[in-house]
Design a protein around this motif. Structure first.
Motif, PDB file in Angstrom:
ATOM      1  N   SER A 181      43.029  39.247  26.401  1.00 58.97           N
ATOM      2  CA  SER A 181      43.807  38.079  26.797  1.00 58.97           C
ATOM      3  C   SER A 181      43.423  36.895  25.920  1.00 58.97           C
ATOM      4  N   PHE A 182      44.406  36.030  25.660  1.00 64.99           N
ATOM      5  CA  PHE A 182      44.125  34.849  24.841  1.00 64.99           C
ATOM      6  C   PHE A 182      44.978  33.684  25.303  1.00 64.99           C
ATOM      7  N   CYS A 183      44.535  32.487  24.927  1.00 60.31           N
ATOM      8  CA  CYS A 183      45.244  31.253  25.255  1.00 60.31           C
ATOM      9  C   CYS A 183      44.881  30.221  24.199  1.00 60.31           C
ATOM     10  N   THR A 184      45.185  28.960  24.434  1.00 63.05           N
ATOM     11  CA  THR A 184      44.990  27.945  23.401  1.00 63.05           C
ATOM     12  C   THR A 184      43.527  27.762  23.034  1.00 63.05           C
ATOM     13  N   GLY A 185      42.700  27.385  24.014  1.00 63.71           N
ATOM     14  CA  GLY A 185      41.305  27.095  23.721  1.00 63.71           C
ATOM     15  C   GLY A 185      40.308  27.922  24.490  1.00 63.71           C
ATOM     16  N   GLY A 186      40.783  28.818  25.348  1.00 62.36           N
ATOM     17  CA  GLY A 186      39.898  29.732  26.067  1.00 62.36           C
ATOM     18  C   GLY A 186      39.785  29.517  27.555  1.00 62.36           C
ATOM     19  N   VAL A 187      40.178  28.341  28.060  1.00 59.90           N
ATOM     20  CA  VAL A 187      39.918  28.057  29.472  1.00 59.90           C
ATOM     21  C   VAL A 187      40.786  28.908  30.393  1.00 59.90           C
ATOM     22  N   ARG A 188      42.057  29.116  30.037  1.00 63.36           N
ATOM     23  CA  ARG A 188      42.897  29.961  30.893  1.00 63.36           C
ATOM     24  C   ARG A 188      42.407  31.396  30.881  1.00 63.36           C
ATOM     25  N   CYS A 189      41.918  31.846  29.718  1.00 66.12           N
ATOM     26  CA  CYS A 189      41.396  33.212  29.633  1.00 66.12           C
ATOM     27  C   CYS A 189      40.181  33.393  30.538  1.00 66.12           C
ATOM     28  N   GLU A 190      39.359  32.359  30.638  1.00 64.93           N
ATOM     29  CA  GLU A 190      38.195  32.447  31.520  1.00 64.93           C
ATOM     30  C   GLU A 190      38.644  32.773  32.942  1.00 64.93           C
ATOM     31  N   LYS A 191      39.631  32.044  33.412  1.00 65.68           N
ATOM     32  CA  LYS A 191      40.091  32.239  34.787  1.00 65.68           C
ATOM     33  C   LYS A 191      40.884  33.530  34.940  1.00 65.68           C
ATOM     34  N   ALA A 192      41.837  33.737  34.047  1.00 62.63           N
ATOM     35  CA  ALA A 192      42.699  34.920  34.165  1.00 62.63           C
ATOM     36  C   ALA A 192      41.896  36.205  34.047  1.00 62.63           C
ATOM     37  N   ALA A 193      41.008  36.272  33.061  1.00 61.56           N
ATOM     38  CA  ALA A 193      40.260  37.511  32.842  1.00 61.56           C
ATOM     39  C   ALA A 193      39.362  37.833  34.032  1.00 61.56           C
ATOM     40  N   LEU A 194      38.691  36.833  34.577  1.00 62.64           N
ATOM     41  CA  LEU A 194      37.828  37.089  35.734  1.00 62.64           C
ATOM     42  C   LEU A 194      38.630  37.590  36.920  1.00 62.64           C
ATOM     43  N   TRP A 195      39.714  36.888  37.234  1.00 64.27           N
ATOM     44  CA  TRP A 195      40.504  37.264  38.396  1.00 64.27           C
ATOM     45  C   TRP A 195      41.141  38.643  38.206  1.00 64.27           C
ATOM     46  N   LEU A 196      41.688  38.904  37.030  1.00 58.63           N
ATOM     47  CA  LEU A 196      42.369  40.178  36.785  1.00 58.63           C
ATOM     48  C   LEU A 196      41.394  41.352  36.812  1.00 58.63           C
ATOM     49  N   ARG A 197      40.202  41.177  36.283  1.00 60.89           N
ATOM     50  CA  ARG A 197      39.224  42.271  36.333  1.00 60.89           C
ATOM     51  C   ARG A 197      38.860  42.613  37.775  1.00 60.89           C
ATOM     52  N   GLN A 198      38.766  41.620  38.621  1.00 64.43           N
ATOM     53  CA  GLN A 198      38.489  41.885  40.026  1.00 64.43           C
ATOM     54  C   GLN A 198      39.688  42.488  40.736  1.00 64.43           C
ATOM     55  N   ASP A 199      40.862  42.324  40.133  1.00 69.04           N
ATOM     56  CA  ASP A 199      42.086  42.907  40.686  1.00 69.04           C
ATOM     57  C   ASP A 199      42.367  44.281  40.097  1.00 69.04           C
ATOM     58  N   GLY A 200      41.380  44.873  39.447  1.00 69.56           N
ATOM     59  CA  GLY A 200      41.517  46.236  38.961  1.00 69.56           C
ATOM     60  C   GLY A 200      41.775  46.383  37.472  1.00 69.56           C
ATOM     61  N   TRP A 201      41.877  45.284  36.752  1.00 64.63           N
ATOM     62  CA  TRP A 201      42.108  45.346  35.307  1.00 64.63           C
ATOM     63  C   TRP A 201      40.758  45.437  34.583  1.00 64.63           C
ATOM     64  N   ASP A 202      40.070  46.565  34.749  1.00 61.37           N
ATOM     65  CA  ASP A 202      38.734  46.675  34.173  1.00 61.37           C
ATOM     66  C   ASP A 202      38.753  46.925  32.671  1.00 61.37           C
ATOM     67  N   ASN A 203      39.945  47.063  32.095  1.00 62.75           N
ATOM     68  CA  ASN A 203      40.079  47.227  30.646  1.00 62.75           C
ATOM     69  C   ASN A 203      40.469  45.917  29.966  1.00 62.75           C
ATOM     70  N   LEU A 204      40.333  44.786  30.675  1.00 65.02           N
ATOM     71  CA  LEU A 204      40.777  43.500  30.158  1.00 65.02           C
ATOM     72  C   LEU A 204      39.595  42.660  29.694  1.00 65.02           C
ATOM     73  N   LEU A 205      39.714  42.138  28.480  1.00 59.49           N
ATOM     74  CA  LEU A 205      38.707  41.269  27.886  1.00 59.49           C
ATOM     75  C   LEU A 205      39.340  39.916  27.584  1.00 59.49           C
ATOM     76  N   GLN A 206      38.521  38.939  27.165  1.00 62.68           N
ATOM     77  CA  GLN A 206      39.056  37.636  26.791  1.00 62.68           C
ATOM     78  C   GLN A 206      38.639  37.282  25.371  1.00 62.68           C
ATOM     79  N   LEU A 207      39.534  36.609  24.648  1.00 65.36           N
ATOM     80  CA  LEU A 207      39.209  36.122  23.313  1.00 65.36           C
ATOM     81  C   LEU A 207      38.357  34.867  23.447  1.00 65.36           C
ATOM     82  N   ASP A 208      37.133  34.933  22.978  1.00 64.43           N
ATOM     83  CA  ASP A 208      36.229  33.792  23.079  1.00 64.43           C
ATOM     84  C   ASP A 208      36.766  32.626  22.250  1.00 64.43           C
TER      85      ASP A 208
END
Length: 250
Positions: A181-208
């Motif tokens: 997952s990616f976004c402009t500066g990383g902040v949305r990825c922080e939230k989206a990636a954490l929430w989605l992984r807990q929702d079963g998306w264990d194959n999801l990473l975030q672009l630092d």
């Protein structure tokens, strides 16, 4: 030249109202322009000024132990691309309205991919384990229109809060992929990636550091167009320069 910075940090802030006042006073005295969001879960900054002035402000901010690790992504412009200074007290660093979507709640960040690693994966067409790579754009359709990674999965959303529902229909099709997952500066990825992984998306990473960090550290490999930014420059090229009329590179 004017220094522009984009920065965020998840950190507990129990004096958000008072801190917002102190930040406003110091930034105004320094003549900074841009926006600062102050929340109980951290800071989100977009600021511009002459280089020495802005670096001085950041040094002052980092004197507070809570903000010592604040990392700023940098770009340059010939003029200040903000009309005024805005300091806002908000409930979230970026509005998502879902519990356990902050590193402060979960206790750790979602796994990250560095810009250099993602550039290598894009070049080879898969991750280091040989799994197919899918890049997930977590931004809204207005931002995506200015540019995104080639072949990225984009979603027909207007607000970040709409992302989970819009992504749900792709769950089965992406189970065998490594999703970054990616976004402009990383902040949305922080939230989206954490929430989605807990929702079963264990194959999801975030672009630092997001797209801006990718441009800064890895150039524009695999990226088409520009990155929408939240100021008068509108969008930046991979060289971190404004696009001309949303088209050619300045």
């Amino acid at each position: 030249m004017i220094l522009n910075i984009a920065a965020y940090l998840f950190v507990p802030i129990d004096d958000a109202d008072a801190l917002a006042g102190r930040l406003r006073a110091r930034a105004a005295a320094d003549g900074l322009r841009g926006s600062m969001l102050v929340t109980p879960e951290g800071l989100n900054l977009f600021l511009a000024a002459e280089q020495a002035t802005l670096r001085g402000f950041l040094d002052w901010l980092r004197e507070d132990p809570r903000f010592a690790t604040l990392h700023a992504k940098e770009s340059w412009s010939e003029a200040v691309p903000f009309k005024r200074l805005r300091v806002k007290r908000k409930a979230e660093i970026i509005t998502f309205r879902r519990s356990r979507s902050s590193p402060l709640e979960v206790g750790a960040r979602a796994p990250v991919v560095t810009p250099e690693t993602l550039a290598r994966w894009i070049g080879q067409g898969h991750d280091d384990a040989g799994k197919r790579l899918v890049l997930l754009d977590t931004r809204n359709r207005q931002e995506v229109a200015y540019g995104t990674f080639a072949g990225a999965l984009t979603l027909p959303i207007d607000k970040f809060t709409e992302l989970p529902a819009a992504l749900e229909e792709h769950r089965e099709a992406l189970r065998d992929a490594t999703v970054v997952s990616f976004c402009t500066g990383g902040v949305r990825c922080e939230k989206a990636a954490l929430w989605l992984r807990q929702d079963g998306w264990d194959n999801l990473l975030q672009l630092d550091d997001g797209i801006l960090g990718y441009f800064e550290q890895a150039g524009g490999a695999g990226y088409e167009g520009g990155c929408f930014v939240f100021d008068e420059r509108v969008a930046l090229s991979p060289a971190l320069r404004p696009l001309v009329d949303g088209g050619g590179i300045a």
